[in-house]
Design a protein around this motif. Sequence first.
Motif, PDB file in Angstrom:
ATOM      1  N   LEU A 379       0.830  -1.205   0.000  1.00  0.00           N
ATOM      2  CA  LEU A 379       0.000   0.000   0.000  1.00  0.00           C
ATOM      3  C   LEU A 379       0.864   1.253   0.000  1.00  0.00           C
ATOM      4  O   LEU A 379       0.616   2.209  -0.742  1.00  0.00           O
ATOM      5  N   TRP A 380       1.919   1.255   0.842  1.00  0.00           N
ATOM      6  CA  TRP A 380       2.806   2.426   0.878  1.00  0.00           C
ATOM      7  C   TRP A 380       3.493   2.615  -0.471  1.00  0.00           C
ATOM      8  O   TRP A 380       3.749   3.741  -0.901  1.00  0.00           O
ATOM      9  N   ALA A 381       3.805   1.510  -1.146  1.00  0.00           N
ATOM     10  CA  ALA A 381       4.441   1.625  -2.464  1.00  0.00           C
ATOM     11  C   ALA A 381       3.516   2.322  -3.461  1.00  0.00           C
ATOM     12  O   ALA A 381       3.968   3.079  -4.319  1.00  0.00           O
ATOM     13  N   LYS A 382       2.203   2.095  -3.343  1.00  0.00           N
ATOM     14  CA  LYS A 382       1.261   2.751  -4.255  1.00  0.00           C
ATOM     15  C   LYS A 382       1.191   4.258  -3.994  1.00  0.00           C
ATOM     16  O   LYS A 382       0.953   5.050  -4.914  1.00  0.00           O
ATOM     17  N   LEU A 383       1.390   4.681  -2.735  1.00  0.00           N
ATOM     18  CA  LEU A 383       1.368   6.105  -2.427  1.00  0.00           C
ATOM     19  C   LEU A 383       2.478   6.854  -3.159  1.00  0.00           C
ATOM     20  O   LEU A 383       2.369   8.051  -3.421  1.00  0.00           O
ATOM     21  N   LEU A 384       3.546   6.134  -3.481  1.00  0.00           N
ATOM     22  CA  LEU A 384       4.671   6.780  -4.144  1.00  0.00           C
ATOM     23  C   LEU A 384       4.336   7.212  -5.566  1.00  0.00           C
ATOM     24  O   LEU A 384       5.110   7.949  -6.189  1.00  0.00           O
ATOM     25  N   ARG A 385       3.196   6.771  -6.082  1.00  0.00           N
ATOM     26  CA  ARG A 385       2.831   7.118  -7.454  1.00  0.00           C
ATOM     27  C   ARG A 385       1.988   8.390  -7.540  1.00  0.00           C
ATOM     28  O   ARG A 385       1.543   8.775  -8.624  1.00  0.00           O
ATOM     29  N   ILE A 386       1.750   9.051  -6.406  1.00  0.00           N
ATOM     30  CA  ILE A 386       0.986  10.305  -6.428  1.00  0.00           C
ATOM     31  C   ILE A 386       1.777  11.345  -7.225  1.00  0.00           C
ATOM     32  O   ILE A 386       2.958  11.567  -6.966  1.00  0.00           O
ATOM     33  N   PRO A 387       1.161  12.017  -8.202  1.00  0.00           N
ATOM     34  CA  PRO A 387       1.879  13.049  -8.962  1.00  0.00           C
ATOM     35  C   PRO A 387       2.394  14.158  -8.042  1.00  0.00           C
ATOM     36  O   PRO A 387       1.696  14.571  -7.104  1.00  0.00           O
ATOM     37  N   ARG A 388       3.602  14.616  -8.306  1.00  0.00           N
ATOM     38  CA  ARG A 388       4.215  15.608  -7.438  1.00  0.00           C
ATOM     39  C   ARG A 388       3.389  16.892  -7.287  1.00  0.00           C
ATOM     40  O   ARG A 388       3.304  17.436  -6.187  1.00  0.00           O
ATOM     41  N   PRO A 389       2.789  17.449  -8.353  1.00  0.00           N
ATOM     42  CA  PRO A 389       1.996  18.680  -8.153  1.00  0.00           C
ATOM     43  C   PRO A 389       0.867  18.506  -7.148  1.00  0.00           C
ATOM     44  O   PRO A 389       0.621  19.375  -6.318  1.00  0.00           O
ATOM     45  N   TYR A 390       0.155  17.355  -7.223  1.00  0.00           N
ATOM     46  CA  TYR A 390      -0.926  17.103  -6.265  1.00  0.00           C
ATOM     47  C   TYR A 390      -0.369  16.919  -4.853  1.00  0.00           C
ATOM     48  O   TYR A 390      -0.938  17.406  -3.873  1.00  0.00           O
ATOM     49  N   TYR A 392       2.472  18.059  -3.408  1.00  0.00           N
ATOM     50  CA  TYR A 392       2.950  19.263  -2.739  1.00  0.00           C
ATOM     51  C   TYR A 392       1.876  20.336  -2.649  1.00  0.00           C
ATOM     52  O   TYR A 392       1.931  21.201  -1.770  1.00  0.00           O
ATOM     53  N   GLY A 393       0.860  20.269  -3.530  1.00  0.00           N
ATOM     54  CA  GLY A 393      -0.296  21.131  -3.344  1.00  0.00           C
ATOM     55  C   GLY A 393      -1.021  20.792  -2.043  1.00  0.00           C
ATOM     56  O   GLY A 393      -1.430  21.678  -1.289  1.00  0.00           O
ATOM     57  N   GLY A 394      -1.155  19.492  -1.771  1.00  0.00           N
ATOM     58  CA  GLY A 394      -1.763  19.065  -0.512  1.00  0.00           C
ATOM     59  C   GLY A 394      -0.928  19.458   0.687  1.00  0.00           C
ATOM     60  O   GLY A 394      -1.459  19.854   1.735  1.00  0.00           O
ATOM     61  N   ILE A 395       0.383  19.372   0.544  1.00  0.00           N
ATOM     62  CA  ILE A 395       1.272  19.758   1.644  1.00  0.00           C
ATOM     63  C   ILE A 395       1.096  21.240   1.977  1.00  0.00           C
ATOM     64  O   ILE A 395       0.999  21.630   3.149  1.00  0.00           O
ATOM     65  N   LEU A 396       1.035  22.092   0.952  1.00  0.00           N
ATOM     66  CA  LEU A 396       0.841  23.523   1.188  1.00  0.00           C
ATOM     67  C   LEU A 396      -0.515  23.796   1.848  1.00  0.00           C
ATOM     68  O   LEU A 396      -0.615  24.668   2.723  1.00  0.00           O
ATOM     69  N   PHE A 397      -1.528  23.041   1.459  1.00  0.00           N
ATOM     70  CA  PHE A 397      -2.849  23.230   2.063  1.00  0.00           C
ATOM     71  C   PHE A 397      -2.803  22.917   3.558  1.00  0.00           C
ATOM     72  O   PHE A 397      -3.261  23.710   4.392  1.00  0.00           O
ATOM     73  N   PHE A 398      -2.247  21.754   3.915  1.00  0.00           N
ATOM     74  CA  PHE A 398      -2.198  21.370   5.321  1.00  0.00           C
ATOM     75  C   PHE A 398      -1.244  22.255   6.120  1.00  0.00           C
ATOM     76  O   PHE A 398      -1.466  22.514   7.306  1.00  0.00           O
ATOM     77  N   ALA A 399      -0.178  22.719   5.482  1.00  0.00           N
ATOM     78  CA  ALA A 399       0.738  23.627   6.168  1.00  0.00           C
ATOM     79  C   ALA A 399       0.030  24.937   6.509  1.00  0.00           C
ATOM     80  O   ALA A 399       0.168  25.464   7.623  1.00  0.00           O
ATOM     81  N   THR A 400      -0.739  25.462   5.565  1.00  0.00           N
ATOM     82  CA  THR A 400      -1.482  26.703   5.806  1.00  0.00           C
ATOM     83  C   THR A 400      -2.521  26.505   6.899  1.00  0.00           C
ATOM     84  O   THR A 400      -2.695  27.352   7.784  1.00  0.00           O
ATOM     85  N   LEU A 401      -3.219  25.376   6.845  1.00  0.00           N
ATOM     86  CA  LEU A 401      -4.224  25.067   7.856  1.00  0.00           C
ATOM     87  C   LEU A 401      -3.589  24.966   9.241  1.00  0.00           C
ATOM     88  O   LEU A 401      -4.113  25.487  10.235  1.00  0.00           O
ATOM     89  N   GLY A 402      -2.429  24.306   9.316  1.00  0.00           N
ATOM     90  CA  GLY A 402      -1.740  24.157  10.590  1.00  0.00           C
ATOM     91  C   GLY A 402      -1.263  25.481  11.146  1.00  0.00           C
ATOM     92  O   GLY A 402      -1.333  25.726  12.363  1.00  0.00           O
ATOM     93  N   ALA A 403      -0.761  26.357  10.265  1.00  0.00           N
ATOM     94  CA  ALA A 403      -0.293  27.664  10.722  1.00  0.00           C
ATOM     95  C   ALA A 403      -1.446  28.502  11.270  1.00  0.00           C
ATOM     96  O   ALA A 403      -1.316  29.185  12.289  1.00  0.00           O
ATOM     97  N   TYR A 404      -2.576  28.432  10.601  1.00  0.00           N
ATOM     98  CA  TYR A 404      -3.745  29.185  11.084  1.00  0.00           C
ATOM     99  C   TYR A 404      -4.227  28.634  12.423  1.00  0.00           C
ATOM    100  O   TYR A 404      -4.568  29.388  13.340  1.00  0.00           O
ATOM    101  N   ALA A 405      -4.220  27.289  12.548  1.00  0.00           N
ATOM    102  CA  ALA A 405      -4.696  26.669  13.789  1.00  0.00           C
ATOM    103  C   ALA A 405      -3.779  26.964  14.965  1.00  0.00           C
ATOM    104  O   ALA A 405      -4.211  26.900  16.118  1.00  0.00           O
ATOM    105  N   ALA A 406      -2.509  27.292  14.699  1.00  0.00           N
ATOM    106  CA  ALA A 406      -1.558  27.528  15.790  1.00  0.00           C
ATOM    107  C   ALA A 406      -1.966  28.710  16.653  1.00  0.00           C
ATOM    108  O   ALA A 406      -1.671  28.736  17.850  1.00  0.00           O
ATOM    109  N   GLY A 407      -2.615  29.724  16.064  1.00  0.00           N
ATOM    110  CA  GLY A 407      -3.025  30.874  16.871  1.00  0.00           C
ATOM    111  C   GLY A 407      -4.347  31.472  16.454  1.00  0.00           C
ATOM    112  O   GLY A 407      -4.746  32.508  16.961  1.00  0.00           O
ATOM    113  N   MET A 408      -5.025  30.813  15.494  1.00  0.00           N
ATOM    114  CA  MET A 408      -6.285  31.303  14.953  1.00  0.00           C
ATOM    115  C   MET A 408      -6.153  32.739  14.461  1.00  0.00           C
ATOM    116  O   MET A 408      -7.041  33.573  14.662  1.00  0.00           O
ATOM    117  N   GLN A 409      -4.993  33.023  13.827  1.00  0.00           N
ATOM    118  CA  GLN A 409      -4.727  34.356  13.289  1.00  0.00           C
ATOM    119  C   GLN A 409      -4.335  34.241  11.822  1.00  0.00           C
ATOM    120  O   GLN A 409      -3.454  33.456  11.476  1.00  0.00           O
TER     121      GLN A 409
END
Length: 544
Positions: A379-390, A392-409
């Motif tokens: 299963l983990w091997a199949k995750l490696l086939r995720i296209p890079r744009p998708y 790192y786009g997901g990474i930026l989304f969760f990073a932004t969400l996490g930063a906002y949640a850190a102080g709700m600012q």
Amino acid sequence: MDNLSLLMDGFANALTLQNLLFALIGVLLGTAVGVLPGIGPAMTVALLLPLTYALDVTGSLIMFAGIYYGGMYGGSTTSILLNTPGESSSVVTALEGNKMAKAGRGAQALATAAIGSFVAGTLATAGIVFVAPFIVAIAISLGAPSYFAMMVFAFVAVSTVLGSSRIRGLSSLFIGLAIGLVGMDVTTGQPRLTFGQPLLSGGIDVVVIAVALFAVGEALWIAAHLRHGKPATIPVGVPWMAKEDWKRSWKPWLRGTVIGFPFGAIPAGGAEIPTFLSYATEKKLSKHPEEFGHGAIEGVAGPEAANNASAAGTLVPLLTLGLPTTATAAVMIAAFNQYGLAPGPLLFETEPLLVWTLIASLFIGNTLLLALNLPLAPLWAKLLRIPRPYLYGGILFFATLGAYAAGMQTFNILILLLIGALGYMARRFGFPVLPIIVGAILGPEMERQLRRALQISSGDPAALVSEPVPVVIYTVIALFLLVPPLVKLIRRRRGGPGSGSNGSGGGGSSPTTQAADAPPAVAHPVGIAAPEHHPSAFHPDARA
């Protein structure tokens, strides 16, 4: 016996149904994120840290322990199947493991990496049980000058041990110290580096700094060097090992543990040196030296055990002294800070059940990791086939969400982008990222210890060497900084073998020599820093 009794109390607290569920979720999330290409344990922990905000302190740290070990395991999967180490400590795993995978032995490579990680993690965690209280007993008697000296040592270690340039490492450190100074002066109450912005008066949240440097900076770097097409992933079935593989692996597992744990327990700057030492040791002791460079199973078993033993060992200075010596440990301090906890000797006195529950959860997480990830490897091997744009786009989304949640600012999102851009520029111009995060976290505490020492002595700087520990530490630092350049100068004048130095700056010649043979390491852009602070240096996407 007291330690074992406290550990049993920790197990009793960690083995409740709810806490076991938190450990299971942490292991699954840590592995799922850590197995993605180019994402090392530090980035995994930074991304998933905001998910623990809603939990109580015990559940949060138990899930965090699972994320920590899961992220460590995930890195070996990408190294073996994709030839893309998420961090430099997995370079040797990629060198031999990927050759095994290409020869149709990917299942055996994944199995020896997983079991070796379990053996090393379990033994190293047992080492924490016996070593940590001993260090705490010593640390309680230390004064401000000693703590200040130890932080100076930590700064020197993370800035110069393995960097391609000591000047760049120290420059990154000073950038981190400047970020740590943002906010109100702890003594006078005057604002510093706030530029008239009231929202900066409380300083910059460590979670925002960590997520920005590791997640956003890495995503921007990949976007700037992204090539079209999917990386070639080698398919694999359920990992298994034959009798001969067990026979050739169990000694490297033990030797790797013995080599790796001391490098983590003594703040020595990371897991790179022990992994290369383990590789060299196994090559020398192996009955099949001709296989090295072509897929020797010992070359996966030993370094992977050394890597995980060192990673577990870093919890010793983190928990007992509050000193993070790796990127992952630096992010872990944020997990304690979000609950108002300060890692250090007093934590064992004030929150003994919490500390021993955390240590017990490391044993539990390590066991769950082995039980789950051997059958889930396809299963983990199949995750490696995720296209890079998708990806790192997901990474930026969760990073932004996490930063906002850190102080709700929403202001935190702006800070996230600015520091993320700084992380990208650091990668672009070869400045290591680890000293920045360590400087930002330890800088304020270092300032407090320095001021405390000078206030007690009425401003006499001699107080900084008034205890035996600082004298020893400053002597070691001086030797560490002065001896390698002098040796190179002497060799250059004599025209000896060391005259053609590669300028690695004190990391030792044998690791560099071994690393030069590793295919992942050739994808460096010009001027990029040493691998341990620049995981993307191993990406096949990085343009020369």
